[in-house]
Design a protein around this motif. Structure first.
Motif, mmCIF file in Angstrom:
data_model
loop_
_atom_site.group_PDB
_atom_site.id
_atom_site.type_symbol
_atom_site.label_atom_id
_atom_site.label_comp_id
_atom_site.label_asym_id
_atom_site.label_seq_id
_atom_site.Cartn_x
_atom_site.Cartn_y
_atom_site.Cartn_z
ATOM 1 N N ARG A 1 0.826 -1.205 0.000
ATOM 2 C CA ARG A 1 0.000 0.000 0.000
ATOM 3 C C ARG A 1 0.861 1.256 0.000
ATOM 4 N NH1 ARG A 1 -5.187 -0.637 1.933
ATOM 5 N NH2 ARG A 1 -5.550 1.401 1.009
ATOM 6 N N THR A 2 1.870 1.294 0.882
ATOM 7 C CA THR A 2 2.701 2.510 0.940
ATOM 8 C C THR A 2 3.489 2.707 -0.352
ATOM 9 O OG1 THR A 2 4.621 1.418 1.909
ATOM 10 C CG2 THR A 2 2.982 2.273 3.448
ATOM 11 N N LEU A 3 3.650 1.648 -1.128
ATOM 12 C CA LEU A 3 4.384 1.780 -2.394
ATOM 13 C C LEU A 3 3.446 2.149 -3.539
ATOM 14 C CD1 LEU A 3 6.827 -1.178 -1.867
ATOM 15 C CD2 LEU A 3 7.461 1.225 -2.114
ATOM 16 N N GLY A 4 2.237 2.556 -3.232
ATOM 17 C CA GLY A 4 1.358 3.105 -4.253
ATOM 18 C C GLY A 4 0.360 2.121 -4.842
ATOM 19 N N ALA A 5 0.325 0.892 -4.333
ATOM 20 C CA ALA A 5 -0.629 -0.075 -4.865
ATOM 21 C C ALA A 5 -1.913 -0.031 -4.038
ATOM 22 C CB ALA A 5 -0.029 -1.480 -4.826
ATOM 23 N N GLY A 6 -3.043 0.035 -4.715
ATOM 24 C CA GLY A 6 -4.331 0.021 -4.019
ATOM 25 C C GLY A 6 -4.634 -1.363 -3.485
ATOM 26 N N ARG B 1 -1.085 -8.744 -6.666
ATOM 27 C CA ARG B 1 0.359 -8.806 -6.855
ATOM 28 C C ARG B 1 1.111 -9.361 -5.654
ATOM 29 N NH1 ARG B 1 3.119 -5.469 -10.178
ATOM 30 N NH2 ARG B 1 4.814 -6.765 -9.428
ATOM 31 N N GLU C 1 -1.945 4.450 -0.368
ATOM 32 C CA GLU C 1 -1.267 4.374 -1.668
ATOM 33 C C GLU C 1 -1.199 5.732 -2.374
ATOM 34 O OE1 GLU C 1 -3.915 2.612 -0.737
ATOM 35 O OE2 GLU C 1 -5.480 2.556 -2.272
ATOM 36 N N TYR D 1 8.777 -2.240 -7.454
ATOM 37 C CA TYR D 1 7.348 -2.399 -7.189
ATOM 38 C C TYR D 1 6.602 -1.065 -7.179
ATOM 39 C CZ TYR D 1 3.062 -4.234 -5.099
ATOM 40 O OH TYR D 1 1.757 -4.584 -4.857
ATOM 41 N N GLY D 2 7.242 -0.056 -6.623
ATOM 42 C CA GLY D 2 6.570 1.241 -6.512
ATOM 43 C C GLY D 2 6.684 2.111 -7.752
ATOM 44 N N ARG E 1 5.538 2.972 -11.222
ATOM 45 C CA ARG E 1 4.355 2.648 -12.006
ATOM 46 C C ARG E 1 4.420 3.337 -13.360
ATOM 47 N NH1 ARG E 1 0.205 1.308 -8.545
ATOM 48 N NH2 ARG E 1 -0.946 0.718 -10.393
ATOM 49 N N ARG F 1 11.783 0.030 -15.724
ATOM 50 C CA ARG F 1 11.652 -0.183 -14.278
ATOM 51 C C ARG F 1 12.884 -0.929 -13.769
ATOM 52 N NH1 ARG F 1 7.426 -3.699 -13.579
ATOM 53 N NH2 ARG F 1 7.211 -3.236 -11.393
ATOM 54 N N PRO G 1 10.024 5.282 -5.509
ATOM 55 C CA PRO G 1 8.976 6.128 -6.088
ATOM 56 C C PRO G 1 9.134 7.609 -5.736
ATOM 57 C CG PRO G 1 8.062 4.410 -4.646
ATOM 58 C CD PRO G 1 9.512 4.513 -4.359
#
Lengths: 266, 356
Positions: free
Chosen positions: A166-171, A178, B74, B99-100, B102, B109, B149
């Motif tokens: 979550r903190t890495l931007g994934a909802g 993932r 997020e 991973y971060g 996008r 990446r 990120p």
């Protein structure tokens, strides 16, 4: 020394008795008749129809179970809410329900006169005495095996992995796809193998809800039952195939379970 | 600027704290376990919602329970380093770092992940699985993943506690460099005051859900607001260069940065940090080279005299600041007051050395 001398041998005797009793029927299936007879019996179109129907219906049931059961298990594993324990118990109920009761219950619920029967008829669906009914019965009895396994597997995923995602931007959805599913995959596959094994062996609920019509609802276990009196070799041949499938599924569940536990321990 | 205000109760535990971290600076949140440090960090990241609170980053409001506004984790762009690093075990190291990232092609990446790994000196580990890495390597991967990120805030939960003592010193130096370079507000949680002093520009001490004192590490050590903080701040740390001492005793002599020498019975060479507890340091009239057995004498000037429970903390200006802890009676006998010159004395056997 003399006092404890009888104990260890008696354990061995108990295990030997259990092992003999539990494996003898399985062994008998393969030695009761010659391998040539077994293979010959498999040529019977009725036997092949039953196997083919079993394969199709169990695969469809397992697919439904995975698609619906995975998110449901994830919710049960990652959220706490009022009535959580009750929901888990209800989901597990088919595990202890006698298969005949499951069949009667399905008739009462989804059959022509059942409480949801009208809605199903309106939707143009026919379940009773149809292949679709077999899938319904298999899904009902096998789903808890997968949901339990998947719930335990999701529960064992390190909570901080989900939070890191979550903190890495994934909802939430991306985190589920993932991180949670790949991390829980070994445990989920073990649950899937058990569910599939249960579906392949399903008998009572299918017989009561869908009947036993060749090519339409007569799965392999129903075909075995029908041939018992008339063609024992065919019954044995079908049984041998089911034993092989069950053994392979149990073995893969064990291996995946061991791998999953080993991975979680690292 | 990161601002966090939170009031919440979890069973018998009540958290009521507010803190501010300016851009480019690191606030170390130090306190014993169960004090609520990690809870504050999780509230800042949006992993937990306090009953009442407000979190802002620059002009963005991330949480305001008064208006009901809550931004999902997020969308906050917090670089979070978890206590056990939380590396994804089913992904290679480079995939963890990427991973971060996008909206980029896979090759791009991977290139960026490798660039970051190279910055941390672990480019060769890109295709490894996290479980094959050492603790120090995992910590670097976790840091690289959090930075990838380009976060607006860096949140670090005990980033060094999973490391063994030897790795910790080098990881700490490396982390201090990273914190200097990022230019974003950093909030670091630790239960170790020395770590807080080394990594934080300022230190906030939290106990039982409340921030009990905030200041530079030196301020806290010199004038602790309570006996808890006095105990928690622990040892005085001086830096210098070690060399073997004369004689057959095999003691180590440290030429202190800024002047003065100290002796320790610990072995050491090169750049070292020397630590001694304030209660091991006694004060004598200026110029005294006492008859006692203590080997270490440093001339100093009293800066502050602070009573903490039944003892007194005396902050001293020497080439490097010192703190002594003595009794109230001794303060009277020596007529201690700001500006008075004294000699600080302690034993070589009470002096610990750590290589830097």
């Amino acid at each position: 020394m003399t006092r404890g001398r009888w104990f260890a041998p008696s354990l061995v005797v108990a295990l030997a008795a259990a092992l003999t009793f539990l494996t003898l029927p399985v062994v008998a299936i393969f030695v009761r008749t010659s391998p040539a007879n077994l293979l010959g019996a498999l040529d019977d179109p009725g036997v092949l129809d039953a196997l083919w129907l079993s394969l199709r219906t169990t695969l469809i049931a397992v697919a439904i179970i995975v698609v619906v059961g995975t998110p449901a298990a994830y919710l049960l594993a990652t959220r706490t809410f009022r009535g959580h324990a009750l929901v888990v118990t209800l989901v597990e109920l088919p595990l202890v329900l006698p298969p005949a009761v499951a069949g009667v219950g399905l008739l009462a619920a989804l059959g022509p006169g059942g409480i949801a029967g009208g809605a199903i008829e309106d939707a143009g669906l026919r379940l009773v005495f149809e292949t679709a009914g077999v899938v319904v019965a298999l899904t009902f009895v096998a789903a808890p095996f997968f949901i339990r396994g998947a719930q335990a597997a999701f529960g064992a995923v390190d909570r901080s992995w989900l939070e890191a995602s979550r903190t890495l931007g994934a909802g939430e959805a991306r985190t589920f796809l993932r991180v949670a599913i790949p991390a829980a995959a070994p445990g989920m596959l073990a649950g899937l193998a058990l569910a599939w094994g249960r579906a392949v062996g399903e008998f009572g609920a299918t017989l009561i809800f869908a009947g036993s019509f060749r090519g339409r609802t007569q799965t392999a276990p129903l075909a075995i039952y029908e041939r018992l009196g008339t063609d024992f070799d065919a019954a044995l041949a079908l049984s041998a195939v089911l034993v092989a499938i069950a053994g392979a599924l149990l073995l893969s569940a064990k291996l995946l379970g061991v791998r999953g536990v080993a991975r979680a321990a690292r | 600027m990161l601002r966090v205000e939170a009031r919440t109760t979890l069973g018998a535990f009540a958290l009521d704290a507010a803190l501010e971290v300016p851009a480019g600076s690191c606030l170390a949140l130090a306190g014993p376990s169960g004090a609520g440090k990690s809870t504050l960090l999780r509230i800042a990241a949006g992993l937990m919602r306090p009953q009442r609170g407000r979190v802002t980053c620059g002009d963005d409001v991330w949480l305001d329970t008064a208006t009901g506004r809550q931004v999902a984790p997020e969308l906050r762009a917090c670089g979070y380093v978890f206590q056990d690093y939380a590396l994804f075990g089913h992904m290679a190291v480079w995939q963890n770092v990427a991973y971060g990232l996008r909206g980029l092609a896979r090759a791009e990446r991977r290139r960026r992940a490798e660039e970051l790994l190279a910055r941390f000196g672990i480019a060769q580990l890109a295709d490894e699985r996290p479980r094959t890495l050492s603790g120090g390597e995992r910590q670097r991967v976790a840091l690289a993943r959090a930075l990838a990120p380009k976060p607006r805030v860096l949140l670090l939960d005990e980033p060094l506690s999973a490391l063994d003592a030897r790795t910790r010193a080098s990881a700490s130096r490396e982390l201090a460099g990273v914190l200097r370079d990022t230019g974003v507000p950093a909030l670091l949680v630790t239960h170790d005051f020395t770590e807080a002093a080394v990594l934080g520009d300022r230190v906030a001490v939290i106990d039982a859900g409340q921030i009990v004192q905030e200041g530079t590490a030196g301020e806290l050590a010199a004038a602790p607001g309570s006996s808890f903080i006095a105990d928690f701040t622990g040892a005085v740390v001086l830096t210098g260069v070690a060399r073997p001492g004369p004689g057959a005793d095999e003691v180590t002599v440290v030429d202190l940065d800024g002047g003065g020498v100290a002796t320790s019975t610990d072995r050491g060479s090169g750049a070292v940090a020397l630590s001694v507890h304030p209660w091991e340091i006694s004060l004598e009239p200026a110029g005294a080279r006492g008859e006692g057995s203590a080997q270490n004498h440093l001339d100093a000037e009293v800066v502050t005299v602070t009573r903490v429970a039944n003892r007194v903390r005396v902050a001293l200006a020497a080439p490097q600041p010192l703190v002594a802890e003595i009794t109230g009676a001794a303060v009277g006998e020596l007529h201690l007051a700001p500006g008075v010159r004294v000699t600080a004395t302690w034993k070589a056997t009470a002096t610990r050395l750590v290589s830097l």
